[in-house]
Design a protein around this motif. Structure first.
Motif, PDB file in Angstrom:
ATOM      1  N   HIS A  10      34.647  20.307 -46.530  1.00 11.13           N
ATOM      2  CA  HIS A  10      35.762  19.470 -46.075  1.00 11.13           C
ATOM      3  C   HIS A  10      36.968  20.324 -45.725  1.00 11.13           C
ATOM      4  N   CYS A  11      37.923  19.676 -45.038  1.00 15.01           N
ATOM      5  CA  CYS A  11      39.285  20.191 -45.014  1.00 15.01           C
ATOM      6  C   CYS A  11      40.097  19.207 -45.856  1.00 15.01           C
ATOM      7  N   HIS A 113      31.531  17.307 -43.652  1.00 10.66           N
ATOM      8  CA  HIS A 113      31.714  15.875 -43.928  1.00 10.66           C
ATOM      9  C   HIS A 113      31.249  15.026 -42.736  1.00 10.66           C
ATOM     10  N   CYS A 128      36.741  15.895 -40.057  1.00 13.24           N
ATOM     11  CA  CYS A 128      36.575  16.773 -41.219  1.00 13.24           C
ATOM     12  C   CYS A 128      35.196  17.434 -41.231  1.00 13.24           C
TER      13      CYS A 128
HETATM   14 ZN   LIG Z   1      36.147  15.355 -45.700  1.00 15.67          ZN
END
Ligand SMILES: [Zn+2]
Length: 142
Positions: A10-11, A113, A128
């Motif tokens: 993720h970010c 994600h 993401c």
């Molecule tokens: Zn995410």
């Protein structure tokens, strides 16, 4: 130990200047009892564990019970638009972390994600982590 099928990248979709404490406060504000990610990598290459991997984090709705969630701090530009703004230090630390996790969980698939929604961009509910994690980490072997 629970079964781990996926390692999601993720970010944080926030400022790169955010601190780990800021992030924890954000999760609390959302009313989450557990953090969104097990690990967060900061722009200086620091790797911070927010939750034991036996515990379930709050990264990808519907998949968390069999997932480990890792994130890099950042992922939006000054206008709030998705951007891959990982620093070289962050990239290195992420790769190292993913190597370690893949050794612990050889069967787990490393993916971003957004990859949970497939390869058709129009189906992505979020950008993401703002880069192609499957492609970038395809050579990480257990
Ligand atoms: Zn995410």
């Amino acid at each position: 130990m629970r079964q781990i099928k996926r390692i999601f990248v993720h970010c944080t979709a926030g400022s790169q200047q955010q601190t780990i404490d800021d992030l924890k406060a954000e999760f609390r504000r959302k009313g989450w009892s557990n953090p969104g990610y097990h690990y967060v990598v900061t722009p200086n290459g620091g790797t911070h564990q927010l939750l034991a991997i036996e515990e379930v984090s709050n990264g990808v709705q519907g998949y968390n019970s069999t997932a480990i969630n890792v994130a890099y701090m950042g992922g939006i530009d000054k206008d709030g638009k998705p951007v891959d703004n990982r620093t070289p230090e962050q990239k290195d630390a992420l790769t190292l972390l993913l190597h370690k996790l893949k050794q612990m969980f050889p069967e787990a698939k490393i993916m971003g994600h957004r990859d949970i929604w497939g390869t058709d961009k129009s189906k992505w509910k979020k950008m993401c982590p703002c880069f192609n994690a499957i492609e970038e980490y395809k050579d990480i072997a257990s």
